[in-house]
Design a protein around this motif. Structure first.
Motif, PDB file in Angstrom:
ATOM      1  N   GLU A 330      42.611  39.179  50.369  1.00  0.00           N
ATOM      2  CA  GLU A 330      41.480  38.880  49.483  1.00  0.00           C
ATOM      3  C   GLU A 330      41.362  39.884  48.344  1.00  0.00           C
ATOM      4  OE1 GLU A 330      37.769  37.748  51.514  1.00  0.00           O
ATOM      5  OE2 GLU A 330      38.884  37.944  53.384  1.00  0.00           O
ATOM      6  N   VAL A 331      42.401  40.672  48.143  1.00  0.00           N
ATOM      7  CA  VAL A 331      42.397  41.696  47.083  1.00  0.00           C
ATOM      8  C   VAL A 331      43.387  41.302  45.995  1.00  0.00           C
ATOM      9  CG1 VAL A 331      42.864  44.117  46.541  1.00  0.00           C
ATOM     10  CG2 VAL A 331      41.730  43.513  48.699  1.00  0.00           C
ATOM     11  N   THR A 332      42.967  41.465  44.735  1.00  0.00           N
ATOM     12  CA  THR A 332      43.852  41.241  43.595  1.00  0.00           C
ATOM     13  C   THR A 332      44.173  42.586  42.961  1.00  0.00           C
ATOM     14  OG1 THR A 332      42.895  39.060  43.144  1.00  0.00           O
ATOM     15  CG2 THR A 332      44.128  40.115  41.360  1.00  0.00           C
ATOM     16  N   ILE A 333      45.474  42.886  42.837  1.00  0.00           N
ATOM     17  CA  ILE A 333      45.930  44.167  42.290  1.00  0.00           C
ATOM     18  C   ILE A 333      46.512  43.918  40.905  1.00  0.00           C
ATOM     19  CG2 ILE A 333      47.441  46.153  42.635  1.00  0.00           C
ATOM     20  CD1 ILE A 333      47.498  45.292  45.646  1.00  0.00           C
ATOM     21  N   LEU A 334      45.999  44.622  39.917  1.00  0.00           N
ATOM     22  CA  LEU A 334      46.555  44.589  38.565  1.00  0.00           C
ATOM     23  C   LEU A 334      47.459  45.812  38.435  1.00  0.00           C
ATOM     24  CD1 LEU A 334      43.333  43.653  36.531  1.00  0.00           C
ATOM     25  CD2 LEU A 334      44.969  42.138  37.670  1.00  0.00           C
ATOM     26  N   ASP A 335      48.740  45.595  38.691  1.00  0.00           N
ATOM     27  CA  ASP A 335      49.717  46.685  38.705  1.00  0.00           C
ATOM     28  C   ASP A 335      50.232  46.910  37.293  1.00  0.00           C
ATOM     29  OD1 ASP A 335      51.772  48.459  39.063  1.00  0.00           O
ATOM     30  OD2 ASP A 335      52.927  47.221  40.441  1.00  0.00           O
ATOM     31  N   ASP A 336      49.641  47.881  36.604  1.00  0.00           N
ATOM     32  CA  ASP A 336      50.052  48.239  35.254  1.00  0.00           C
ATOM     33  C   ASP A 336      50.429  49.719  35.237  1.00  0.00           C
ATOM     34  OD1 ASP A 336      50.626  47.651  32.642  1.00  0.00           O
ATOM     35  OD2 ASP A 336      48.585  47.870  31.913  1.00  0.00           O
ATOM     36  N   ALA A 337      51.159  50.127  36.292  1.00  0.00           N
ATOM     37  CA  ALA A 337      51.365  51.550  36.568  1.00  0.00           C
ATOM     38  C   ALA A 337      52.555  52.157  35.848  1.00  0.00           C
ATOM     39  CB  ALA A 337      51.531  51.754  38.081  1.00  0.00           C
ATOM     40  N   GLY A 357      36.092  38.106  41.091  1.00  0.00           N
ATOM     41  CA  GLY A 357      36.084  38.948  42.275  1.00  0.00           C
ATOM     42  C   GLY A 357      34.721  39.540  42.576  1.00  0.00           C
ATOM     43  N   GLU A 358      34.642  40.156  43.749  1.00  0.00           N
ATOM     44  CA  GLU A 358      33.385  40.761  44.196  1.00  0.00           C
ATOM     45  C   GLU A 358      33.147  42.114  43.529  1.00  0.00           C
ATOM     46  OE1 GLU A 358      31.197  39.256  46.217  1.00  0.00           O
ATOM     47  OE2 GLU A 358      32.540  37.511  46.159  1.00  0.00           O
TER      48      GLU A 358
END
Length: 462
Positions: A330-337, A357-358
């Motif tokens: 249930e987690v969205t990760i914006l990987d801009d690392a 999202g919450e």
């Protein structure tokens, strides 16, 4: 790699041939700078680095199958049957060889530089052109004085267009790269603060970026962002004609009717001198219109229709760690690392604020190569985060990131945390990575934030 003969290597470099009874028609079919990776018939290039000197490994490379080498030193005991080409600088020589190799392939070259968005723009241009042509493009971070030549050695007779990213950190570096490739189309994405530590001002950054026009082909074209104030000053000051792309005013290549679709990307209408079409961009952020419009300007130059450009845009896949959307539970990760500077930090925060999202969590690290402006520019990122709607938490990581924290904590953001390093940051992640969260991770490459990305994934999977 297509074969290159010793006589061609000598002509390209002007080097001195060393070796007993060397056949000038001996061919190499690969160029390698790592002696552990050489294969049969390779050319080993002995480079001097900060940590080691490739000249120490010439015997290993030649005994491992390399046909010969580029060297700055006279060999003490030449190995029979192998050739040595002595040059003043092996780094310059590999560029000279790459230029000669590239001339075997009379295909168009698109060169891309800019402070922010080079890789995304390169990938979008390649995706659009790839609908009609076989495209060779820069992979990974092979965009400098060594990486660009190694990219060119991947050219084959099947390739029809070459799309090259060109990085720089000082004046003269783009000039050098363009001498190697002589681009037919030059793209400048924008002028920002990246490398301002070395260059001193954005005006000097503009000067460095516009070196891309120095060795263009006679009928070349410049493609620039029309929404960048400094780039608007370029028209009329460089030899090739330029076209502008953007959302402001009425540029030849423009976008309108932009609608954010959350994690699915964005819809917009693209307008060009020849066509108009609606498209869904499968990437996050309103800044994505710039790579899209630049790709369309180049697509039209090479005969693509609106339908073909739309198909290429919608097939776009970003490079790893460049605003990749990763859904874990249930987690969205914006990987801009992969990397960061003030402009890309603000773009990432804007994407986060527009996400559903919450909760929306920004994990931000140090930005390097900003010199004396570093504290001020980090503070500007914290202030920008505080000006946005819907940012619920900021975790600032690193020495310079304290300035992000200090500015953000004075805003309406409910939860602002500061830590000095990634180890300490990990202790706060369980409290931030909750079901329904959208988590942005962004910092300069030297911060190695992929370690935190992996930890966020672990927590999301629990």
């Amino acid at each position: 790699m297509e074969p290159m003969r010793v006589r061609e290597l000598l002509a390209a470099t002007g080097g001195t041939l060393i070796g007993d009874q060397v056949d000038l028609d001996t061919a190499v079919t690969a160029v390698e700078t790592d002696s552990r990776k050489v294969g049969d018939d390779a050319l080993f290039v002995a480079l001097r680095g900060e940590q080691t000197d490739g000249h120490r490994y010439i015997p290993n490379a030649l005994n491992g199958g390399a046909a010969g080498c580029l060297t700055e030193e006279e060999p003490a005991s030449p190995i029979p049957g192998k050739f040595y080409i002595k040059v003043p600088s092996t780094l310059e020589a590999i560029g000279q060889v790459a230029r000669a190799y590239k001339e075997k392939f009379p295909i168009p070259v698109i060169g891309i530089t800019g402070s922010v968005g080079k890789t995304t723009t390169k990938d979008m241009i390649a995706s659009v052109l790839g609908v009609k042509y076989r495209v060779l493009k820069t992979e990974g971070n092979y965009n400098n004085e060594l990486g660009l030549p190694l990219t060119l050695f991947r050219l084959s007779p099947q390739d029809e267009i070459c799309v090259l990213e060109m990085g720089m950190s000082a004046l003269g570096e783009i000039d050098y790269l363009t001498q190697i490739v002589a681009p037919d189309v030059a793209v400048i994405t924008n002028i920002g603060d990246a490398h301002i530590e070395n260059l001193g001002s954005r005006e000097n950054i503009l000067k460095a970026k516009t070196e891309i026009f120095h060795y263009m082909t006679a009928d070349g074209l410049g493609v620039l962002s029309g929404d960048d104030a400094l780039l608007r000053t370029v028209e009329g000051t460089v030899t090739p004609p330029v076209v502008y792309c953007g959302a402001q005013g009425n540029p030849p290549y423009g976008a309108s009717n932009m609608v954010q679709l959350g994690a699915r990307g964005m819809q917009c209408t693209v307008q060009t001198p020849k066509t108009r079409f609606d498209v869904t961009i499968p990437a996050l952020g309103s800044h994505m219109i710039y790579p899209v419009l630049m790709a369309c300007a180049i697509g039209e130059r090479f005969g693509l229709t609106g339908e073909e450009m739309k198909a290429g845009i919608e097939a776009f896949i970003p490079t790893k760690m460049r605003m990749n959307v990763v859904r874990r539970g249930e987690v969205t990760i914006l990987d801009d690392a992969y990397n960061a500077n003030p402009q890309s930090m603000r773009a990432g925060l804007e994407v986060l604020s527009q996400s559903g999202g919450e909760s929306r969590v920004a994990i931000l690290g140090d930005m390097f190569e900003l010199g004396v402006l570093g504290p001020e520019l980090h503070r500007s990122v914290g202030e920008f985060a505080g000006s946005l709607e819907n940012i619920d938490a900021v975790l600032a990581v690193g020495e310079l990131a304290w300035n992000i924290y200090d500015a953000a904590r004075q805003s309406k953001i409910p939860n602002v945390i500061y830590v000095r390093d990634k180890a300490e940051a990990k202790s706060f992640l369980p409290g931030l990575v909750k079901p329904g969260a959208v988590v942005l991770l962004k910092a300069s490459r030297g911060m190695a934030f992929e370690e935190l990305v992996d930890r966020v994934k672990e927590l999301a999977d629990q």
